[in-house]
Design an enzyme around this catalytic site. Sequence first.
Site, PDB file in Angstrom:
ATOM      1  N   HIS A 174      33.651  86.696  66.841  1.00  0.00           N
ATOM      2  CA  HIS A 174      33.045  87.059  68.128  1.00  0.00           C
ATOM      3  C   HIS A 174      31.888  88.038  68.007  1.00  0.00           C
ATOM      4  O   HIS A 174      31.182  88.279  68.972  1.00  0.00           O
ATOM      5  CB  HIS A 174      34.123  87.621  69.063  1.00  0.00           C
ATOM      6  CG  HIS A 174      35.084  86.570  69.507  1.00  0.00           C
ATOM      7  ND1 HIS A 174      35.003  85.954  70.729  1.00  0.00           N
ATOM      8  CD2 HIS A 174      36.112  85.979  68.855  1.00  0.00           C
ATOM      9  CE1 HIS A 174      35.955  85.044  70.828  1.00  0.00           C
ATOM     10  NE2 HIS A 174      36.647  85.040  69.705  1.00  0.00           N
ATOM     11  N   ASP A 381      24.779  92.566  69.806  1.00  0.00           N
ATOM     12  CA  ASP A 381      25.966  92.051  70.471  1.00  0.00           C
ATOM     13  C   ASP A 381      26.182  90.619  70.010  1.00  0.00           C
ATOM     14  O   ASP A 381      25.227  89.834  69.976  1.00  0.00           O
ATOM     15  CB  ASP A 381      25.744  92.077  71.990  1.00  0.00           C
ATOM     16  CG  ASP A 381      27.004  92.429  72.746  1.00  0.00           C
ATOM     17  OD1 ASP A 381      28.088  92.147  72.221  1.00  0.00           O
ATOM     18  OD2 ASP A 381      26.897  92.984  73.853  1.00  0.00           O
TER      19      ASP A 381
HETATM   20  C1  GDG Z   1      33.180  90.805  71.924  1.00  0.00           C
HETATM   21  C2  GDG Z   1      31.760  90.842  71.362  1.00  0.00           C
HETATM   22  C3  GDG Z   1      31.230  88.790  72.674  1.00  0.00           C
HETATM   23  C4  GDG Z   1      34.206  94.964  81.255  1.00  0.00           C
HETATM   24  N1  GDG Z   1      34.459  95.941  82.120  1.00  0.00           N
HETATM   25  C5  GDG Z   1      35.460  95.548  82.896  1.00  0.00           C
HETATM   26  C6  GDG Z   1      35.825  94.266  82.514  1.00  0.00           C
HETATM   27  N2  GDG Z   1      35.037  93.922  81.490  1.00  0.00           N
HETATM   28  C7  GDG Z   1      35.055  92.646  80.796  1.00  0.00           C
HETATM   29  C8  GDG Z   1      33.876  91.818  81.172  1.00  0.00           C
HETATM   30  C9  GDG Z   1      33.677  90.943  79.954  1.00  0.00           C
HETATM   31  C10 GDG Z   1      34.241  91.791  78.834  1.00  0.00           C
HETATM   32  O1  GDG Z   1      34.957  92.857  79.392  1.00  0.00           O
HETATM   33  C11 GDG Z   1      33.161  92.366  77.934  1.00  0.00           C
HETATM   34  O2  GDG Z   1      32.697  91.322  77.149  1.00  0.00           O
HETATM   35  P1  GDG Z   1      31.423  91.386  76.200  1.00  0.00           P
HETATM   36  O3  GDG Z   1      31.113  90.018  75.758  1.00  0.00           O
HETATM   37  O4  GDG Z   1      30.328  91.993  76.960  1.00  0.00           O
HETATM   38  O5  GDG Z   1      31.767  92.398  74.999  1.00  0.00           O
HETATM   39  P2  GDG Z   1      32.981  92.759  73.959  1.00  0.00           P
HETATM   40  O6  GDG Z   1      34.204  93.201  74.652  1.00  0.00           O
HETATM   41  O7  GDG Z   1      32.380  93.723  73.026  1.00  0.00           O
HETATM   42  O8  GDG Z   1      33.346  91.411  73.218  1.00  0.00           O
HETATM   43  C12 GDG Z   1      30.796  90.216  72.347  1.00  0.00           C
HETATM   44  C13 GDG Z   1      32.678  88.748  73.094  1.00  0.00           C
HETATM   45  O9  GDG Z   1      33.507  89.391  72.125  1.00  0.00           O
HETATM   46  C14 GDG Z   1      33.156  87.316  73.243  1.00  0.00           C
HETATM   47  O10 GDG Z   1      33.010  86.585  72.093  1.00  0.00           O
HETATM   48  O11 GDG Z   1      30.444  88.301  73.734  1.00  0.00           O
HETATM   49  O12 GDG Z   1      29.506  90.186  71.799  1.00  0.00           O
HETATM   50  O13 GDG Z   1      31.384  92.188  71.076  1.00  0.00           O
HETATM   51  O14 GDG Z   1      34.425  89.779  80.061  1.00  0.00           O
HETATM   52  O15 GDG Z   1      34.177  91.117  82.315  1.00  0.00           O
HETATM   53  N3  GDG Z   1      36.791  93.579  83.138  1.00  0.00           N
HETATM   54  C15 GDG Z   1      37.440  94.181  84.164  1.00  0.00           C
HETATM   55  N4  GDG Z   1      37.135  95.431  84.561  1.00  0.00           N
HETATM   56  C16 GDG Z   1      36.177  96.139  83.970  1.00  0.00           C
HETATM   57  O16 GDG Z   1      35.921  97.293  84.333  1.00  0.00           O
HETATM   58  N5  GDG Z   1      38.389  93.522  84.817  1.00  0.00           N
END
Ligand code: GDG
Length: 740
Positions: A174, A381
């Site tokens: 990821h 990212d």
């Molecule tokens: C890794 C990789 C890759 C965030 N704040 C809240 C909340 N979230 C959820 C969002 C989103 C998730 O968290 C964050 O996803 P990202 O993709 O931005 O980043 P990582 O957690 O670092 O994930 C990344 C991912 O894996 C998938 O392969 O895209 O690059 O680093 O879904 O919605 N959800 C809730 N409340 C919040 O305050 N409910």
Amino acid sequence: MITRDSELANKRVVIASNRLPVSVSRKNGRLGISPSVGGLATGLSSFHRGSDGLWVGWPGINPGDTQNKLELEETLKKDYNCFPVYLTATDLKKYYHGFSNRTLWPLFHYFSTYATYDSSEWATYKKVNQMFCNRLLEVIRPGDIIWVHDYHLLLLPDMLRREVPDAIIGFFLHIPFPSMEIFRYLPWREDILQGMLGADLIGFHTYDYTRHFLSCVLRILGKEQVYGQLIVENRTVNVDTFPMGIDTDKFSTAASSPAVIKERELLDERLKPEKIILSVDRLDFTKGIPERLRAFELFLERYPEWHRKITYVMLCVPSRTKVREYQLLKSEIDELVGKINGRFDTPGWLPILYMYRSLPFEELVSLYSAADLALVTPLRDGMNLVAKEYLASQIDNPKGALVLSETAGAAAELGEAIVVNPNDINMMAEAIARGLSISEKDKKKRIESMTDRIKKYDIFQWTEDFLNQLCQTRDRQEHNRQFFLAEKERKEMQSDYNKAGKRLFLLDYDGTLMSLAGKPELAQPDSEIYSILSSLAGNPANTVVLISGRDSGTLTDWLGGAGVGMVAEHGTWIREADGHEWQLTNKGLSAGWKENVYPLLEMFSVRTPGSFIEEKSYALVWHYRKAEPELGNLRSKELVDALYDMLAGTDLQVLQGSKVVEIKPAGVNKGRAALHWLEKDAAWDFILAMGDDWTDEDTFSVLPDWSWTIKVGFAPFTGARFLLDSPAKARKLLKTLEEL
Ligand code: GDG
């Protein structure tokens, strides 16, 4: 035969990831369960919920006493199809906060100076991967698909493969896979690559990560890929790009739900600005939060006309709070927010509304749908799902603009966003101004075309695509396996051999009987080869011919006394088993061309360290096995292009063999030379030909269909009927035939 559309649709998918999609926590002595936050958990939960598959991972807690533990396990299994792996405080310290988040996470995100290399953390990382393996072995059934996720479990695919050789294993990373220049810092780089290669299919978010991985496999393990396929111990491993999608319907449906509409009304009432700018991140140094705050400050400085008309809502979800770097980053962000608010606020207007917590889903979606501009500007990212979730939540009359960092994997798909360099504060400040004033028509067009794309490749399409490819890889493996010479065919061959009265052996030398060496002179025959060849040739029913690209002098020196016929320089010279004279297969050959071609090869040798020229009587060969593999491959292509131009209209041909480019007269090849023996006698009733590179295809092509033709090594395309994976196996086969 497995195909996802049919049989595979019925297969269970068992997911393994560091965290389960739900987290268990203790409140007032009782255990409570809530959804886990994070890209992987959010994304894959939608798929998991709709299937009968299992999920193995850490629940976020050690339940302690047996009663609690049993209850918890029962609930996790019954309500969530989840199976916990419990980690002790030391495991967490060394495996999770240590090797995963202080070594792999910073290194893979190009923060190499943050990475630490601690062998006791590495030892715990291995131990925990083994614990996951053991837990999986308890729950999997034959035929299950095991899908391993992310950088915490890089060793797990190979551990599983050792325990269940036939398991169907997929792996998805990821986060970014860094370039070789960064990856090579890791002291355990070979182990990590080997661990991943235990999978049948390895997936990445972008083509760049795929390319980096394949390059590391080539340069560190010396394994060449063909169209993203690698051969690992008789298995084909497929490496490909799958940009992860989201559950778009979940966001668009939620955005129009009464609960979210109510949240939005509350939000509007509270903020009452003309426009809302939004960012949502885990608090992590890769997300570029301080840089974004500085850009926002610069924007406020440059564009006072926007004061009091905007609010920047900055949602930071607490993450890895026990790690010192994260604590320092938190302080830096707190200070910056305080400084900017203190500098620009006026009665009734606070420029930044900073929330350091996690919000319930409805509140998150209401923010997404209310925002006029989203700032997704990580320094690095893997993908970034927030960008996609924001787009999917734009339902009625899309009004949002997106500023997106070029170093987020999502930028490869979302080209209509305002793409920025996250280190360029000036560029980002201007992008904020542009995003706020972009015309409604332009905004709508951009949003619609990006939304269209993320709808077509949503999380369900993504999982389907990955699992389909995993199944196709397995099909291909099964198909290839049919060609590997199995015991059944070997027995048939032995029986043919025993019955036959006139047997012909056409054997290549380098790469077939002898492993390839860095320099040609290092591949001298050992006593075993000599004894195999002379014993085979000693049987009066056998004619053994070595068909090689080597020069006649070397072959005579090395194997002249073994009683075998010989072909040198890929068919230019032949020598009978019982004779001593070498003869030209084509009397009209000339060597005068060499002096024109030599300078070109010399130029390529100078430009490609490790490469060199070999001169034969009627051929010139450029060897690049010892050169840096990618440079060697690139230069060989350039050389071949230059030679095609130079040799057009001549009777010379260019051959590309195994790490060699050879120039020799056209019409001379191993197949023609083989015909010399084939046509000498019509009574051959057993023929065995073996070779490893494509010059041997000429030999295979002139033989009768019933001949035993064997390609040694991996070949996506070959005219041989069977495959053997190494010179050691080729020798063993010859030894068994004569019962040596
Ligand atoms: C890794 C990789 C890759 C965030 N704040 C809240 C909340 N979230 C959820 C969002 C989103 C998730 O968290 C964050 O996803 P990202 O993709 O931005 O980043 P990582 O957690 O670092 O994930 C990344 C991912 O894996 C998938 O392969 O895209 O690059 O680093 O879904 O919605 N959800 C809730 N409340 C919040 O305050 N409910």
